[in-house]
Design a protein around this motif. Structure first.
Motif, PDB file in Angstrom:
ATOM      1  N   ILE A  86     -87.447-130.254  -2.393  1.00 15.47           N
ATOM      2  CA  ILE A  86     -88.726-130.567  -2.524  1.00 15.47           C
ATOM      3  C   ILE A  86     -88.954-131.819  -2.869  1.00 15.47           C
ATOM      4  N   ILE A  87     -89.873-132.404  -1.987  1.00 16.63           N
ATOM      5  CA  ILE A  87     -90.281-133.758  -2.038  1.00 16.63           C
ATOM      6  C   ILE A  87     -91.846-133.985  -2.408  1.00 16.63           C
ATOM      7  N   ASP A  88     -92.070-134.180  -3.678  1.00 12.77           N
ATOM      8  CA  ASP A  88     -93.670-134.246  -4.169  1.00 12.77           C
ATOM      9  C   ASP A  88     -94.285-135.723  -3.850  1.00 12.77           C
ATOM     10  N   ILE A  89     -95.321-135.513  -2.936  1.00 10.48           N
ATOM     11  CA  ILE A  89     -95.735-136.561  -2.357  1.00 10.48           C
ATOM     12  C   ILE A  89     -96.775-137.385  -3.248  1.00 10.48           C
ATOM     13  N   THR A 125     -92.809-128.358  10.832  1.00 12.06           N
ATOM     14  CA  THR A 125     -93.621-127.050  10.820  1.00 12.06           C
ATOM     15  C   THR A 125     -94.595-126.942   9.587  1.00 12.06           C
ATOM     16  N   LEU A 126     -95.616-126.451   9.699  1.00 12.50           N
ATOM     17  CA  LEU A 126     -96.480-126.109   8.408  1.00 12.50           C
ATOM     18  C   LEU A 126     -96.400-124.586   8.109  1.00 12.50           C
ATOM     19  N   SER A 127     -95.518-123.865   8.781  1.00 13.70           N
ATOM     20  CA  SER A 127     -95.366-122.396   8.269  1.00 13.70           C
ATOM     21  C   SER A 127     -94.072-122.274   7.375  1.00 13.70           C
ATOM     22  N   PRO A 128     -94.552-121.381   6.279  1.00 13.57           N
ATOM     23  CA  PRO A 128     -93.332-121.350   5.484  1.00 13.57           C
ATOM     24  C   PRO A 128     -92.320-120.346   6.010  1.00 13.57           C
ATOM     25  N   GLU A 129     -92.784-119.451   6.828  1.00 18.97           N
ATOM     26  CA  GLU A 129     -91.934-118.452   7.535  1.00 18.97           C
ATOM     27  C   GLU A 129     -91.074-119.134   8.414  1.00 18.97           C
ATOM     28  N   ASP A 130     -91.358-120.082   9.149  1.00 21.48           N
ATOM     29  CA  ASP A 130     -90.317-120.853  10.016  1.00 21.48           C
ATOM     30  C   ASP A 130     -89.028-121.435   9.027  1.00 21.48           C
ATOM     31  N   ALA A 131     -89.345-121.610   7.654  1.00 18.13           N
ATOM     32  CA  ALA A 131     -88.402-122.148   6.833  1.00 18.13           C
ATOM     33  C   ALA A 131     -87.776-120.888   6.188  1.00 18.13           C
ATOM     34  N   LEU A 160     -87.177-128.902   9.323  1.00 19.13           N
ATOM     35  CA  LEU A 160     -86.059-127.777   9.358  1.00 19.13           C
ATOM     36  C   LEU A 160     -84.641-128.670   9.605  1.00 19.13           C
ATOM     37  N   GLU A 161     -83.857-128.037   9.501  1.00 21.63           N
ATOM     38  CA  GLU A 161     -82.450-128.716   9.794  1.00 21.63           C
ATOM     39  C   GLU A 161     -82.134-129.346  10.859  1.00 21.63           C
ATOM     40  N   ASP A 162     -82.882-128.721  11.784  1.00 18.64           N
ATOM     41  CA  ASP A 162     -82.817-129.428  13.438  1.00 18.64           C
ATOM     42  C   ASP A 162     -83.545-130.415  13.588  1.00 18.64           C
ATOM     43  N   GLY A 163     -84.656-130.653  12.546  1.00 22.36           N
ATOM     44  CA  GLY A 163     -85.519-131.859  12.670  1.00 22.36           C
ATOM     45  C   GLY A 163     -87.059-131.293  12.957  1.00 22.36           C
ATOM     46  N   THR A 164     -87.305-130.139  13.513  1.00 17.88           N
ATOM     47  CA  THR A 164     -88.493-129.541  13.670  1.00 17.88           C
ATOM     48  C   THR A 164     -89.404-129.648  12.526  1.00 17.88           C
ATOM     49  N   MET A 190     -80.061-128.933   5.385  1.00 21.50           N
ATOM     50  CA  MET A 190     -81.083-128.772   4.350  1.00 21.50           C
ATOM     51  C   MET A 190     -82.434-128.989   4.727  1.00 21.50           C
ATOM     52  N   ILE A 191     -83.466-128.096   4.357  1.00 17.64           N
ATOM     53  CA  ILE A 191     -84.766-128.044   4.649  1.00 17.64           C
ATOM     54  C   ILE A 191     -85.307-128.901   3.590  1.00 17.64           C
ATOM     55  N   LYS A 192     -86.210-129.890   4.111  1.00 18.10           N
ATOM     56  CA  LYS A 192     -87.086-130.508   3.280  1.00 18.10           C
ATOM     57  C   LYS A 192     -88.542-129.987   3.027  1.00 18.10           C
ATOM     58  N   ILE A 193     -89.040-129.835   2.014  1.00 16.59           N
ATOM     59  CA  ILE A 193     -90.500-129.433   2.003  1.00 16.59           C
ATOM     60  C   ILE A 193     -91.343-130.562   1.054  1.00 16.59           C
ATOM     61  N   TYR A 194     -92.113-130.878   1.923  1.00 17.90           N
ATOM     62  CA  TYR A 194     -93.375-132.069   1.449  1.00 17.90           C
ATOM     63  C   TYR A 194     -94.285-131.156   0.798  1.00 17.90           C
ATOM     64  N   GLY A 195     -94.841-131.529  -0.323  1.00 18.88           N
ATOM     65  CA  GLY A 195     -95.826-131.071  -1.118  1.00 18.88           C
ATOM     66  C   GLY A 195     -96.496-131.761  -2.438  1.00 18.88           C
ATOM     67  N   MET A 196     -97.073-131.091  -3.134  1.00 14.24           N
ATOM     68  CA  MET A 196     -97.591-131.584  -4.324  1.00 14.24           C
ATOM     69  C   MET A 196     -97.750-130.646  -5.489  1.00 14.24           C
ATOM     70  N   HIS A 197     -97.392-131.058  -6.782  1.00 15.95           N
ATOM     71  CA  HIS A 197     -97.344-129.919  -7.743  1.00 15.95           C
ATOM     72  C   HIS A 197     -98.639-129.445  -8.063  1.00 15.95           C
ATOM     73  N   THR A 198     -99.866-130.107  -7.529  1.00 16.24           N
ATOM     74  CA  THR A 198    -101.311-129.764  -7.682  1.00 16.24           C
ATOM     75  C   THR A 198    -101.739-128.983  -6.534  1.00 16.24           C
ATOM     76  N   CYS A 199    -100.920-128.477  -5.734  1.00 12.47           N
ATOM     77  CA  CYS A 199    -101.326-127.648  -4.461  1.00 12.47           C
ATOM     78  C   CYS A 199    -100.845-126.248  -4.656  1.00 12.47           C
ATOM     79  N   PRO A 200    -101.753-125.405  -4.841  1.00 11.89           N
ATOM     80  CA  PRO A 200    -101.426-123.791  -5.024  1.00 11.89           C
ATOM     81  C   PRO A 200    -100.358-123.332  -3.770  1.00 11.89           C
ATOM     82  N   ASP A 201    -100.672-123.706  -2.720  1.00 10.55           N
ATOM     83  CA  ASP A 201     -99.745-123.324  -1.479  1.00 10.55           C
ATOM     84  C   ASP A 201     -98.390-123.694  -1.922  1.00 10.55           C
ATOM     85  N   CYS A 202     -98.189-125.066  -2.246  1.00  7.15           N
ATOM     86  CA  CYS A 202     -97.110-125.971  -2.640  1.00  7.15           C
ATOM     87  C   CYS A 202     -96.351-125.220  -3.927  1.00  7.15           C
ATOM     88  N   THR A 203     -96.943-124.842  -4.588  1.00  3.12           N
ATOM     89  CA  THR A 203     -96.286-124.269  -6.019  1.00  3.12           C
ATOM     90  C   THR A 203     -95.816-123.062  -5.765  1.00  3.12           C
TER      91      THR A 203
END
Length: 99
Positions: free
Chosen positions: A28-31, A73-79, A67-71, A1-14
């Protein structure tokens, strides 16, 4: 499973969150929802060199992907996702230049 840290008030995150709705491959993990989530994210941010540029730029470093291997990254493309095109006048960083 890929974890995504973000906030619902961030346009890139939404933008990223819309891409993964209903996909069990992503968590999705809303910080901003709980201090436990924020502490978990800050531990990553404080220890990973991936965030060096974001910190220098005055950005939070979200969305952030683990990412699933623990990497980390800040790149959505990597995910396996798409990046949001920069919107005029929309920002969540202190300097107004991005998230």
């Amino acid at each position: 499973m890929i974890k995504i840290y973000g906030m619902h008030t961030c346009p890139d995150c939404t933008f990223v969150e819309e891409q993964v709705k209903g996909n069990e491959r992503y968590e999705i993990i809303d910080i901003g929802m709980h201090v436990k989530n924020l502490k978990e994210f800050l531990k990553l941010r404080d220890c990973s060199p991936v965030f060096d540029y974001a910190k220098k730029a005055g950005a939070v470093g979200i969305p952030c992907f683990v990412l699933e291997d623990g990497t980390v990254t800040l790149s959505p493309e990597d995910a396996g996702l798409n990046s949001c095109a920069p919107a005029e006048g929309v920002s969540c960083s202190i300097d107004g230049k991005g998230c």
